[in-house]
Design a protein around this motif. Structure first.
Motif, PDB file in Angstrom:
ATOM      1  N   ILE A  25       6.155   9.205 -14.578  1.00  0.00           N
ATOM      2  CA  ILE A  25       6.375   7.886 -15.197  1.00  0.00           C
ATOM      3  C   ILE A  25       6.325   6.793 -14.133  1.00  0.00           C
ATOM      4  CG2 ILE A  25       8.081   6.443 -16.389  1.00  0.00           C
ATOM      5  CD1 ILE A  25       8.908   9.006 -17.913  1.00  0.00           C
ATOM      6  N   TYR A  26       6.961   7.033 -12.988  1.00  0.00           N
ATOM      7  CA  TYR A  26       6.922   6.058 -11.893  1.00  0.00           C
ATOM      8  C   TYR A  26       5.486   5.783 -11.452  1.00  0.00           C
ATOM      9  CZ  TYR A  26      11.981   6.699 -11.184  1.00  0.00           C
ATOM     10  OH  TYR A  26      13.334   6.744 -11.332  1.00  0.00           O
ATOM     11  N   HIS A  27       4.705   6.838 -11.281  1.00  0.00           N
ATOM     12  CA  HIS A  27       3.313   6.661 -10.877  1.00  0.00           C
ATOM     13  C   HIS A  27       2.511   5.950 -11.969  1.00  0.00           C
ATOM     14  CE1 HIS A  27       3.389   8.623  -7.012  1.00  0.00           C
ATOM     15  NE2 HIS A  27       4.005   9.670  -7.527  1.00  0.00           N
ATOM     16  N   GLY A  28       2.840   6.209 -13.226  1.00  0.00           N
ATOM     17  CA  GLY A  28       2.188   5.497 -14.323  1.00  0.00           C
ATOM     18  C   GLY A  28       2.483   4.000 -14.294  1.00  0.00           C
ATOM     19  N   LEU A  29       3.713   3.636 -13.959  1.00  0.00           N
ATOM     20  CA  LEU A  29       4.064   2.221 -13.818  1.00  0.00           C
ATOM     21  C   LEU A  29       3.247   1.567 -12.708  1.00  0.00           C
ATOM     22  CD1 LEU A  29       7.962   2.297 -14.160  1.00  0.00           C
ATOM     23  CD2 LEU A  29       6.345   1.255 -15.743  1.00  0.00           C
ATOM     24  N   GLY A  30       3.112   2.266 -11.601  1.00  0.00           N
ATOM     25  CA  GLY A  30       2.317   1.734 -10.492  1.00  0.00           C
ATOM     26  C   GLY A  30       0.860   1.568 -10.861  1.00  0.00           C
ATOM     27  N   THR A  31       0.318   2.525 -11.599  1.00  0.00           N
ATOM     28  CA  THR A  31      -1.077   2.443 -12.027  1.00  0.00           C
ATOM     29  C   THR A  31      -1.279   1.300 -13.012  1.00  0.00           C
ATOM     30  OG1 THR A  31      -1.318   4.817 -11.696  1.00  0.00           O
ATOM     31  CG2 THR A  31      -2.969   3.742 -13.074  1.00  0.00           C
ATOM     32  N   GLY A  32      -0.335   1.119 -13.927  1.00  0.00           N
ATOM     33  CA  GLY A  32      -0.424   0.001 -14.875  1.00  0.00           C
ATOM     34  C   GLY A  32      -0.371  -1.344 -14.166  1.00  0.00           C
ATOM     35  N   ALA A  33       0.520  -1.471 -13.186  1.00  0.00           N
ATOM     36  CA  ALA A  33       0.598  -2.716 -12.406  1.00  0.00           C
ATOM     37  C   ALA A  33      -0.702  -2.945 -11.651  1.00  0.00           C
ATOM     38  CB  ALA A  33       1.779  -2.660 -11.447  1.00  0.00           C
ATOM     39  N   ASN A  34      -1.287  -1.880 -11.138  1.00  0.00           N
ATOM     40  CA  ASN A  34      -2.551  -1.985 -10.423  1.00  0.00           C
ATOM     41  C   ASN A  34      -3.637  -2.559 -11.321  1.00  0.00           C
ATOM     42  OD1 ASN A  34      -5.208  -1.049  -9.334  1.00  0.00           O
ATOM     43  ND2 ASN A  34      -3.920  -0.135  -7.759  1.00  0.00           N
ATOM     44  N   LEU A  38      -5.284  -6.593 -11.062  1.00  0.00           N
ATOM     45  CA  LEU A  38      -6.675  -6.794 -10.657  1.00  0.00           C
ATOM     46  C   LEU A  38      -7.226  -8.102 -11.207  1.00  0.00           C
ATOM     47  CD1 LEU A  38      -8.320  -3.261 -10.856  1.00  0.00           C
ATOM     48  CD2 LEU A  38      -8.120  -4.720  -8.843  1.00  0.00           C
ATOM     49  N   LEU A  39      -6.810  -8.481 -12.411  1.00  0.00           N
ATOM     50  CA  LEU A  39      -7.277  -9.738 -12.995  1.00  0.00           C
ATOM     51  C   LEU A  39      -6.810 -10.939 -12.177  1.00  0.00           C
ATOM     52  CD1 LEU A  39      -6.503  -8.894 -16.732  1.00  0.00           C
ATOM     53  CD2 LEU A  39      -8.734  -8.865 -15.620  1.00  0.00           C
ATOM     54  N   LEU A  40      -5.534 -10.946 -11.822  1.00  0.00           N
ATOM     55  CA  LEU A  40      -4.984 -12.050 -11.037  1.00  0.00           C
ATOM     56  C   LEU A  40      -5.607 -12.100  -9.647  1.00  0.00           C
ATOM     57  CD1 LEU A  40      -2.725 -14.278 -10.620  1.00  0.00           C
ATOM     58  CD2 LEU A  40      -1.442 -12.421  -9.559  1.00  0.00           C
ATOM     59  N   TRP A  41      -5.692 -10.949  -8.989  1.00  0.00           N
ATOM     60  CA  TRP A  41      -6.262 -10.925  -7.641  1.00  0.00           C
ATOM     61  C   TRP A  41      -7.729 -11.335  -7.657  1.00  0.00           C
ATOM     62  CZ3 TRP A  41      -2.177 -11.430  -5.246  1.00  0.00           C
ATOM     63  CH2 TRP A  41      -1.107 -10.546  -5.267  1.00  0.00           C
ATOM     64  N   GLY A  42      -8.465 -10.935  -8.685  1.00  0.00           N
ATOM     65  CA  GLY A  42      -9.875 -11.326  -8.775  1.00  0.00           C
ATOM     66  C   GLY A  42     -10.041 -12.834  -8.877  1.00  0.00           C
ATOM     67  N   LYS A  43      -9.221 -13.475  -9.700  1.00  0.00           N
ATOM     68  CA  LYS A  43      -9.289 -14.940  -9.811  1.00  0.00           C
ATOM     69  C   LYS A  43      -8.882 -15.620  -8.510  1.00  0.00           C
ATOM     70  CE  LYS A  43      -8.494 -15.007 -14.767  1.00  0.00           C
ATOM     71  NZ  LYS A  43      -7.575 -15.325 -15.863  1.00  0.00           N
ATOM     72  N   ARG A  51     -10.383 -12.445   2.799  1.00  0.00           N
ATOM     73  CA  ARG A  51      -9.633 -12.271   4.046  1.00  0.00           C
ATOM     74  C   ARG A  51      -8.222 -12.844   3.971  1.00  0.00           C
ATOM     75  NH1 ARG A  51      -8.965 -14.499   9.507  1.00  0.00           N
ATOM     76  NH2 ARG A  51      -9.500 -16.521   8.663  1.00  0.00           N
ATOM     77  N   PRO A  52      -8.029 -14.089   3.494  1.00  0.00           N
ATOM     78  CA  PRO A  52      -6.650 -14.593   3.420  1.00  0.00           C
ATOM     79  C   PRO A  52      -5.762 -13.759   2.501  1.00  0.00           C
ATOM     80  CG  PRO A  52      -8.208 -16.381   3.105  1.00  0.00           C
ATOM     81  CD  PRO A  52      -8.992 -15.110   3.107  1.00  0.00           C
ATOM     82  N   LEU A  53      -6.330 -13.296   1.384  1.00  0.00           N
ATOM     83  CA  LEU A  53      -5.546 -12.482   0.460  1.00  0.00           C
ATOM     84  C   LEU A  53      -5.207 -11.122   1.087  1.00  0.00           C
ATOM     85  CD1 LEU A  53      -4.240 -12.377  -2.318  1.00  0.00           C
ATOM     86  CD2 LEU A  53      -6.345 -11.377  -3.184  1.00  0.00           C
ATOM     87  N   LEU A  54      -6.165 -10.539   1.813  1.00  0.00           N
ATOM     88  CA  LEU A  54      -5.892  -9.274   2.494  1.00  0.00           C
ATOM     89  C   LEU A  54      -4.757  -9.423   3.509  1.00  0.00           C
ATOM     90  CD1 LEU A  54      -9.319  -7.557   3.261  1.00  0.00           C
ATOM     91  CD2 LEU A  54      -7.379  -6.569   2.073  1.00  0.00           C
ATOM     92  N   ALA A  94      -3.778  -3.002  -5.502  1.00  0.00           N
ATOM     93  CA  ALA A  94      -4.907  -3.534  -6.275  1.00  0.00           C
ATOM     94  C   ALA A  94      -5.630  -4.607  -5.477  1.00  0.00           C
ATOM     95  CB  ALA A  94      -4.413  -4.095  -7.609  1.00  0.00           C
ATOM     96  N   ALA A  95      -4.868  -5.483  -4.827  1.00  0.00           N
ATOM     97  CA  ALA A  95      -5.475  -6.538  -4.002  1.00  0.00           C
ATOM     98  C   ALA A  95      -6.188  -5.944  -2.795  1.00  0.00           C
ATOM     99  CB  ALA A  95      -4.413  -7.532  -3.556  1.00  0.00           C
ATOM    100  N   ILE A  96      -5.572  -4.964  -2.160  1.00  0.00           N
ATOM    101  CA  ILE A  96      -6.184  -4.342  -0.973  1.00  0.00           C
ATOM    102  C   ILE A  96      -7.513  -3.685  -1.345  1.00  0.00           C
ATOM    103  CG2 ILE A  96      -5.901  -2.548   0.786  1.00  0.00           C
ATOM    104  CD1 ILE A  96      -4.057  -4.938   1.238  1.00  0.00           C
ATOM    105  N   ASP A  97      -7.511  -2.905  -2.414  1.00  0.00           N
ATOM    106  CA  ASP A  97      -8.738  -2.225  -2.838  1.00  0.00           C
ATOM    107  C   ASP A  97      -9.830  -3.218  -3.235  1.00  0.00           C
ATOM    108  OD1 ASP A  97      -7.518   0.216  -2.403  1.00  0.00           O
ATOM    109  OD2 ASP A  97      -6.952   0.502  -4.498  1.00  0.00           O
ATOM    110  N   LEU A  98      -9.457  -4.237  -4.004  1.00  0.00           N
ATOM    111  CA  LEU A  98     -10.432  -5.226  -4.460  1.00  0.00           C
ATOM    112  C   LEU A  98     -11.047  -5.975  -3.284  1.00  0.00           C
ATOM    113  CD1 LEU A  98     -11.688  -6.859  -6.877  1.00  0.00           C
ATOM    114  CD2 LEU A  98      -9.792  -8.439  -6.561  1.00  0.00           C
TER     115      LEU A  98
END
Length: 196
Positions: A25-34, A38-43, A51-54, A94-98
């Motif tokens: 369940i904990y890992h599922g929460l992390g995956t859902g947050a990820n 992604l939408l927020l980090w993409g915008k 680079r600044p976001l990283l 999510a931000a790091i991967d993106l």
């Protein structure tokens, strides 16, 4: 990330005596947050660059293992602290991967993008396996402070990994000096000054 996930699962099951279904369940929460972040980090990367976001999120990722040192076997840790840490980890990774994928797409020649991504994936897999192996070995050493020592080492190594980003040049990113002004804009006074 692989090293931290493996260490956390081992910590949950062995030391905190948490059932495997709760760990799932904990890992599922992390995956859902990820996925949601992604939408927020993409915008945000479209506005300020990768680079600044990283660098900004990288500091949060580096601090996260140190936050795990505060986890105990009490009810507050079980119901509040552990889910929040998984959500934080999922959101920041999510931000790091993106951003890393965006930077790789930006530097890879158009004809060889698949080769670049394959090499980067192979290197990540090999170094992840090496990290888990070395981490498991260090956790068993008597003077290494066990898993708690590994969390400290993980945080320090993540902070060191941010240093090369200072030298990376990205064409469309805003300078680091303007990042805080962008994230926290100050309202300037619109009052007129009387001339005597």
């Amino acid at each position: 990330m692989l090293l931290t996930s493996a260490l956390l699962s081992l910590t949950f099951i062995c030391y905190l005596d948490i059932d495997i279904s709760v760990v799932t369940i904990y890992h599922g929460l992390g995956t859902g947050a990820n996925m949601l972040m992604l939408l927020l980090w993409g915008k945000l990367t479209d506005r300020i660059g990768n680079r600044p976001l990283l660098l900004l999120v990288g500091v949060l990722v580096a601090v996260t293992p140190l936050l795990w040192l505060l986890v105990g076997s009490d009810r507050i840790s079980f119901w509040i602290w552990l889910p929040l840490l998984h959500i934080l980890a999922g959101a920041t990774w999510a931000a790091i991967d993106l951003c890393t994928n965006n930077l790789m797409m930006g530097i890879a020649p158009l004809g060889n993008q698949s080769s670049y991504f394959a090499i980067a994936g192979a290197i990540a897999g090999i170094t992840g396996a090496m990290g888990i192996t070395i981490g498991g070995f260090l956790a068993t050493l008597p003077g290494a402070a066990g898993l708690l020592g590994l969390f400290v080492i993980s945080g320090l190594l993540r902070m060191v990994a941010l240093v090369p980003l200072v030298f990376v040049q990205e064409q469309r990113s805003i300078p680091l000096g303007q990042l805080m002004r962008f994230l926290f804009p100050m309202k300037q006074s619109t009052e007129l000054i009387e001339v005597e």
